[in-house]
Design a protein around this motif. Sequence first.
Motif, PDB file in Angstrom:
ATOM      1  N   LEU A   1       0.816  -1.103   0.034  1.00  9.91           N
ATOM      2  CA  LEU A   1       0.020  -0.120  -0.144  1.00  9.91           C
ATOM      3  C   LEU A   1       0.870   1.289   0.140  1.00  9.91           C
ATOM      4  O   LEU A   1       0.599   2.067  -0.915  1.00  9.91           O
ATOM      5  CB  LEU A   1      -0.987  -0.017   1.086  1.00  9.91           C
ATOM      6  N   PHE A   2       1.997   1.275   0.775  1.00 14.32           N
ATOM      7  CA  PHE A   2       2.740   2.428   0.951  1.00 14.32           C
ATOM      8  C   PHE A   2       3.502   2.621  -0.396  1.00 14.32           C
ATOM      9  O   PHE A   2       3.623   3.512  -0.974  1.00 14.32           O
ATOM     10  CB  PHE A   2       3.952   2.427   1.753  1.00 14.32           C
ATOM     11  N   ALA A   3       3.772   1.533  -1.158  1.00 11.71           N
ATOM     12  CA  ALA A   3       4.353   1.808  -2.544  1.00 11.71           C
ATOM     13  C   ALA A   3       3.317   2.195  -3.570  1.00 11.71           C
ATOM     14  O   ALA A   3       4.126   2.923  -4.373  1.00 11.71           O
ATOM     15  CB  ALA A   3       4.893   0.300  -2.981  1.00 11.71           C
ATOM     16  N   GLY A   4       2.252   2.245  -3.281  1.00 10.78           N
ATOM     17  CA  GLY A   4       1.352   3.093  -4.056  1.00 10.78           C
ATOM     18  C   GLY A   4       1.565   4.402  -4.172  1.00 10.78           C
ATOM     19  O   GLY A   4       1.279   5.128  -5.338  1.00 10.78           O
ATOM     20  N   VAL A   5       2.075   5.230  -3.207  1.00 16.52           N
ATOM     21  CA  VAL A   5       2.492   6.455  -3.049  1.00 16.52           C
ATOM     22  C   VAL A   5       3.580   6.757  -4.294  1.00 16.52           C
ATOM     23  O   VAL A   5       3.497   7.639  -4.861  1.00 16.52           O
ATOM     24  CB  VAL A   5       2.745   6.848  -1.611  1.00 16.52           C
ATOM     25  N   HIS A   6       4.543   5.822  -4.300  1.00 15.04           N
ATOM     26  CA  HIS A   6       5.298   6.115  -5.124  1.00 15.04           C
ATOM     27  C   HIS A   6       4.953   5.745  -6.523  1.00 15.04           C
ATOM     28  O   HIS A   6       5.182   6.635  -7.542  1.00 15.04           O
ATOM     29  CB  HIS A   6       6.710   4.983  -4.998  1.00 15.04           C
ATOM     30  N   ALA A   7       4.036   4.993  -6.470  1.00  7.34           N
ATOM     31  CA  ALA A   7       3.411   4.564  -8.057  1.00  7.34           C
ATOM     32  C   ALA A   7       2.827   5.781  -8.558  1.00  7.34           C
ATOM     33  O   ALA A   7       2.855   6.246  -9.721  1.00  7.34           O
ATOM     34  CB  ALA A   7       2.825   3.391  -7.891  1.00  7.34           C
TER      35      ALA A   7
ATOM     36  N   THR B   1       5.016   8.737  -9.411  1.00  5.16           N
ATOM     37  CA  THR B   1       5.989   8.578 -10.559  1.00  5.16           C
ATOM     38  C   THR B   1       5.257   8.315 -11.995  1.00  5.16           C
ATOM     39  O   THR B   1       5.501   8.452 -13.009  1.00  5.16           O
ATOM     40  CB  THR B   1       7.138   7.479 -10.045  1.00  5.16           C
ATOM     41  N   ILE B   2       4.184   7.393 -11.933  1.00  3.95           N
ATOM     42  CA  ILE B   2       3.626   7.018 -13.035  1.00  3.95           C
ATOM     43  C   ILE B   2       2.228   7.961 -13.442  1.00  3.95           C
ATOM     44  O   ILE B   2       2.216   8.239 -14.569  1.00  3.95           O
ATOM     45  CB  ILE B   2       2.775   5.547 -12.845  1.00  3.95           C
ATOM     46  N   THR B   3       1.599   8.435 -12.403  1.00 11.64           N
ATOM     47  CA  THR B   3       0.371   9.317 -12.784  1.00 11.64           C
ATOM     48  C   THR B   3       0.731  10.520 -13.054  1.00 11.64           C
ATOM     49  O   THR B   3       0.566  11.294 -13.929  1.00 11.64           O
ATOM     50  CB  THR B   3      -0.636   8.970 -11.799  1.00 11.64           C
ATOM     51  N   PHE B   4       1.648  11.067 -11.989  1.00 12.22           N
ATOM     52  CA  PHE B   4       1.970  12.532 -11.990  1.00 12.22           C
ATOM     53  C   PHE B   4       3.482  12.646 -12.625  1.00 12.22           C
ATOM     54  O   PHE B   4       3.835  13.863 -12.571  1.00 12.22           O
ATOM     55  CB  PHE B   4       1.722  12.934 -10.610  1.00 12.22           C
ATOM     56  N   ARG B   5       4.052  11.658 -12.994  1.00 10.56           N
ATOM     57  CA  ARG B   5       5.542  11.566 -13.566  1.00 10.56           C
ATOM     58  C   ARG B   5       6.351  12.614 -12.776  1.00 10.56           C
ATOM     59  O   ARG B   5       7.231  13.298 -13.472  1.00 10.56           O
ATOM     60  CB  ARG B   5       5.375  12.189 -14.932  1.00 10.56           C
ATOM     61  N   VAL B   6       6.279  12.415 -11.505  1.00 15.04           N
ATOM     62  CA  VAL B   6       7.351  12.948 -10.629  1.00 15.04           C
ATOM     63  C   VAL B   6       8.793  12.259 -10.775  1.00 15.04           C
ATOM     64  O   VAL B   6       8.677  11.095 -10.926  1.00 15.04           O
ATOM     65  CB  VAL B   6       6.868  12.872  -9.156  1.00 15.04           C
ATOM     66  N   ASP B   7       9.925  13.014 -10.661  1.00 14.83           N
ATOM     67  CA  ASP B   7      10.943  12.306 -10.826  1.00 14.83           C
ATOM     68  C   ASP B   7      11.239  11.513  -9.697  1.00 14.83           C
ATOM     69  O   ASP B   7      10.914  11.539  -8.438  1.00 14.83           O
ATOM     70  CB  ASP B   7      12.217  13.322 -10.529  1.00 14.83           C
ATOM     71  N   HIS B   8      11.528  10.206 -10.202  1.00 15.62           N
ATOM     72  CA  HIS B   8      11.766   8.874  -9.641  1.00 15.62           C
ATOM     73  C   HIS B   8      12.656   9.142  -8.305  1.00 15.62           C
ATOM     74  O   HIS B   8      12.272   8.496  -7.298  1.00 15.62           O
ATOM     75  CB  HIS B   8      12.336   7.679 -10.295  1.00 15.62           C
ATOM     76  N   ILE B   9      13.936   9.541  -8.392  1.00 23.07           N
ATOM     77  CA  ILE B   9      14.687   9.833  -7.170  1.00 23.07           C
ATOM     78  C   ILE B   9      13.830  10.602  -6.331  1.00 23.07           C
ATOM     79  O   ILE B   9      13.933  10.460  -4.827  1.00 23.07           O
ATOM     80  CB  ILE B   9      16.035  10.353  -7.779  1.00 23.07           C
TER      81      ILE B   9
ATOM     82  N   ALA C   1      14.380   2.678 -17.477  1.00 29.48           N
ATOM     83  CA  ALA C   1      14.154   2.873 -16.112  1.00 29.48           C
ATOM     84  C   ALA C   1      14.740   4.367 -15.555  1.00 29.48           C
ATOM     85  O   ALA C   1      15.555   5.168 -16.012  1.00 29.48           O
ATOM     86  CB  ALA C   1      14.970   1.913 -15.400  1.00 29.48           C
ATOM     87  N   GLY C   2      13.708   5.265 -15.057  1.00 33.15           N
ATOM     88  CA  GLY C   2      14.012   6.239 -14.545  1.00 33.15           C
ATOM     89  C   GLY C   2      13.467   7.500 -15.524  1.00 33.15           C
ATOM     90  O   GLY C   2      13.623   8.942 -15.339  1.00 33.15           O
ATOM     91  N   ARG C   3      13.127   7.336 -16.658  1.00 32.35           N
ATOM     92  CA  ARG C   3      12.807   8.084 -17.685  1.00 32.35           C
ATOM     93  C   ARG C   3      11.229   8.212 -17.686  1.00 32.35           C
ATOM     94  O   ARG C   3      10.502   7.315 -17.652  1.00 32.35           O
ATOM     95  CB  ARG C   3      13.249   7.544 -19.120  1.00 32.35           C
ATOM     96  N   ALA C   4      10.732   9.530 -17.880  1.00 28.27           N
ATOM     97  CA  ALA C   4       9.698   9.836 -17.753  1.00 28.27           C
ATOM     98  C   ALA C   4       8.911   9.449 -18.921  1.00 28.27           C
ATOM     99  O   ALA C   4       9.401   9.548 -19.914  1.00 28.27           O
ATOM    100  CB  ALA C   4       9.345  11.582 -17.806  1.00 28.27           C
ATOM    101  N   TYR C   5       7.696   8.871 -18.741  1.00 28.75           N
ATOM    102  CA  TYR C   5       6.878   8.165 -19.847  1.00 28.75           C
ATOM    103  C   TYR C   5       5.644   9.345 -20.124  1.00 28.75           C
ATOM    104  O   TYR C   5       4.843   9.327 -19.343  1.00 28.75           O
ATOM    105  CB  TYR C   5       6.499   6.798 -19.602  1.00 28.75           C
ATOM    106  N   GLU C   6       5.679   9.893 -21.480  1.00 31.82           N
ATOM    107  CA  GLU C   6       4.675  10.700 -21.536  1.00 31.82           C
ATOM    108  C   GLU C   6       3.225  10.049 -21.970  1.00 31.82           C
ATOM    109  O   GLU C   6       2.313  10.760 -22.250  1.00 31.82           O
ATOM    110  CB  GLU C   6       4.949  11.895 -22.843  1.00 31.82           C
ATOM    111  N   GLY C   7       3.296   8.812 -21.771  1.00 30.86           N
ATOM    112  CA  GLY C   7       1.891   8.191 -22.165  1.00 30.86           C
ATOM    113  C   GLY C   7       0.810   8.755 -20.956  1.00 30.86           C
ATOM    114  O   GLY C   7      -0.186   8.240 -21.040  1.00 30.86           O
ATOM    115  N   GLY C   8       1.414   9.044 -19.783  1.00 27.14           N
ATOM    116  CA  GLY C   8       0.717   9.291 -18.800  1.00 27.14           C
ATOM    117  C   GLY C   8       0.288   8.044 -17.858  1.00 27.14           C
ATOM    118  O   GLY C   8       0.675   6.977 -17.948  1.00 27.14           O
ATOM    119  N   GLY C   9      -0.673   8.480 -16.890  1.00 21.11           N
ATOM    120  CA  GLY C   9      -1.104   7.143 -16.033  1.00 21.11           C
ATOM    121  C   GLY C   9      -2.360   6.448 -16.367  1.00 21.11           C
ATOM    122  O   GLY C   9      -2.830   5.455 -15.993  1.00 21.11           O
ATOM    123  N   SER C  10      -2.825   6.554 -17.665  1.00 20.30           N
ATOM    124  CA  SER C  10      -3.980   5.903 -17.931  1.00 20.30           C
ATOM    125  C   SER C  10      -3.703   4.972 -19.128  1.00 20.30           C
ATOM    126  O   SER C  10      -4.671   4.405 -19.763  1.00 20.30           O
ATOM    127  CB  SER C  10      -4.923   6.869 -18.565  1.00 20.30           C
ATOM    128  N   SER C  11      -2.333   4.927 -19.685  1.00 25.08           N
ATOM    129  CA  SER C  11      -2.135   3.931 -20.785  1.00 25.08           C
ATOM    130  C   SER C  11      -0.702   3.315 -20.680  1.00 25.08           C
ATOM    131  O   SER C  11      -0.055   3.487 -19.731  1.00 25.08           O
ATOM    132  CB  SER C  11      -2.137   4.559 -22.224  1.00 25.08           C
TER     133      SER C  11
END
Length: 323
Positions: A83-89, A92-100, A313-323
């Motif tokens: 559940l706590f890893a969901g915050v990181h997900a 980084t995935i939906t809002f494309r925050v820098d992974h580090i 790995a670590g590179r922003a994916y512009e597909g966003g959090g829905s695809s």
Amino acid sequence: MPLTDIAVALQIGLTYFTIIYLTGLGGLYSERSGIVNIGLEGLMIIGTVTGAWGARYFTETVGLGNVWGPILGLLVGAGCGLLFAGVHAIATITFRVDHIVSGVVINLVAIGLARFLSQAFFGQATQSDPGGPHLNPIDIPLLSSLPWGLGRAFQGLSPVVIFAFLMVFPVWYSLNRTRWGLRLRSCGENPEAARSLGVRVALYRYQGVMLSGAFAGLAGAFLAAEIIGNWHEGQTLGLGFISLAALILSNWNPVRLMFFAWLFGFAQAIPLRLNDAPVINLLPPQFINMIPFVVTIVAIAGFVGRVRPPAAAGRAYEGGGSS
């Protein structure tokens, strides 16, 4: 130096191998999907406090006994890590925050959250009562009977140690021989190409990050509930970062990860059991305590240039959090 001391050091090494390997497997799934996760330490911290509480609650309060109580405690730690890893997900995935940046925040928030949960669970902010319940230890057949005291290394082990060794098979198979694993890896190598073939990149990345939380939370719960028997602040001692180092050195391969997890696990045993060994006993006590981290740094310095991380790995994916 008695061989018994070496055997006990090997036993300690197997214990720490379990912690490092399980956490490393979590990072493997996350980074193979393309999400760098340096928040493994924080996920472990959440697993320690919730796992220690879960084992005590289900064993003593619910009264499930010394088998199902500790098992459910370990599962609670894994579930809370997930559940706590969901915050990181989400970050980084939906809002494309820098992974580090997100991983650093996970580590910092986990420290305060663990203290809060400890106060709520145990009535104390920095530790729980000692002597928590744990699974009955087991001896490994044949190996536990080795002569000259070497069998001591394979006696009195937690069943979770055996579980960790066996996990290499389903993890390797899932990543290399299943449609799900191949799609997960494609998301970490070339998400744009994967999306063009109909792969839902965000979904697979969410799954990879959540699995990292489950494995790291399980490792933390194992440390607190099975090994130490209680929770206290700061007990992970950087093992999440050491697991990340082992993962990098393994070139994101679950089989190679076993070797580096054992190497770093045995390094943890040196200041605990082999501090009186020849040559080692000539070193200052402060340096002996640093040996696990020195081994990690030397290994990283010697091998890191030879590894190849997942390309995306670590590179922003512009597909966003829905695809």
